[in-house]
Scaffold this active site. Structure first.
Site, mmCIF file in Angstrom:
data_model
loop_
_atom_site.group_PDB
_atom_site.id
_atom_site.type_symbol
_atom_site.label_atom_id
_atom_site.label_comp_id
_atom_site.label_asym_id
_atom_site.label_seq_id
_atom_site.Cartn_x
_atom_site.Cartn_y
_atom_site.Cartn_z
ATOM 1 N N TYR A 230 10.985 8.485 1.987
ATOM 2 C CA TYR A 230 10.734 7.580 0.663
ATOM 3 C C TYR A 230 11.751 7.818 -0.571
ATOM 4 O O TYR A 230 11.882 7.294 -1.102
ATOM 5 C CB TYR A 230 9.599 7.124 0.657
ATOM 6 C CG TYR A 230 8.650 6.769 1.662
ATOM 7 C CD1 TYR A 230 9.049 5.419 2.290
ATOM 8 C CD2 TYR A 230 7.881 7.418 2.312
ATOM 9 C CE1 TYR A 230 8.537 4.773 3.484
ATOM 10 C CE2 TYR A 230 6.978 6.957 3.591
ATOM 11 C CZ TYR A 230 7.449 5.674 3.991
ATOM 12 O OH TYR A 230 6.807 5.244 5.084
ATOM 13 N N ALA B 88 2.869 -0.418 5.005
ATOM 14 C CA ALA B 88 2.348 -0.860 6.650
ATOM 15 C C ALA B 88 1.490 -2.179 6.827
ATOM 16 O O ALA B 88 1.856 -2.343 8.172
ATOM 17 C CB ALA B 88 1.152 0.258 6.672
ATOM 18 N N PRO C 153 0.769 -1.477 -0.138
ATOM 19 C CA PRO C 153 0.143 0.166 0.080
ATOM 20 C C PRO C 153 0.845 1.186 -0.043
ATOM 21 O O PRO C 153 1.903 1.371 0.491
ATOM 22 C CB PRO C 153 -0.677 -0.100 1.198
ATOM 23 C CG PRO C 153 0.041 -1.112 2.045
ATOM 24 C CD PRO C 153 0.482 -1.924 1.222
ATOM 25 N N ARG D 239 5.277 11.045 -2.064
ATOM 26 C CA ARG D 239 4.835 10.869 -0.740
ATOM 27 C C ARG D 239 6.186 10.964 0.039
ATOM 28 O O ARG D 239 6.927 10.332 0.013
ATOM 29 C CB ARG D 239 4.326 9.357 -0.744
ATOM 30 C CG ARG D 239 3.985 8.846 0.670
ATOM 31 C CD ARG D 239 3.747 7.472 0.739
ATOM 32 N NE ARG D 239 3.317 7.106 2.024
ATOM 33 C CZ ARG D 239 3.644 5.859 2.436
ATOM 34 N NH1 ARG D 239 4.348 5.015 1.839
ATOM 35 N NH2 ARG D 239 3.452 5.671 3.911
#
Length: 142
Positions: free
Chosen positions: A22, A74, A9, A17
């Site tokens: 990241y 996650a 996800p 993001r």
């Protein structure tokens, strides 16, 4: 030989993001780099991304790949369903993460419920984590 790379996800948002965590590399760029590596080393690559737990589980169940590289996102921290799917397929799964989950400020990110059924984990090297994971997967598959 075939390797399946599963992206969990929110990884479709890579490049935009939380770039301080990241990075700015997009998922498309990661997949392109993985394909170059696959071509160079002579194996077949399948990639898939989903924000849905059941889709990832179905992909694990259905794969004909010799080995799987998985960034469960996650789901790493709480999905016993994905953990059980990994255990059920009896194929080597390499867990990868872009960030070092053990160094993240959120305590809940420090634990992986899938780690005990994966052959190993690679974390904290940004997009390179995937390439390192694929190289480990190739070693495992022989």
């Amino acid at each position: 030989m075939k390797i399946l790379v599963l992206h969990g996800p929110n990884l479709n948002l890579l490049g935009t993001r939380e770039t301080s965590i990241y990075g700015t590399t997009t998922l498309d760029t990661i997949n392109e780099r993985l394909q170059v590596l696959a071509d160079m080393l002579g194996f077949e690559l399948e990639t898939q991304q989903s924000n849905h737990e059941g889709v990832l589980i179905d992909a694990l169940h259905a794969t004909d790949a010799a080995v799987v590289v998985l960034n469960a996102g996650a789901f790493t921290h709480y999905s016993y369903a994905i953990r059980d799917a990994i255990a059920a397929i009896k194929k080597p799964v390499v867990e990868v993460h872009l960030s070092n989950i053990h160094a993240r400020p959120e305590e809940w990110r420090h634990h992986s419920v899938i780690a005990d059924v994966c052959v190993g984990s690679i974390a904290g090297f940004g997009a390179l984590s995937y390439e390192l994971g694929m190289r480990a997967a190739l070693d495992l598959a022989g």
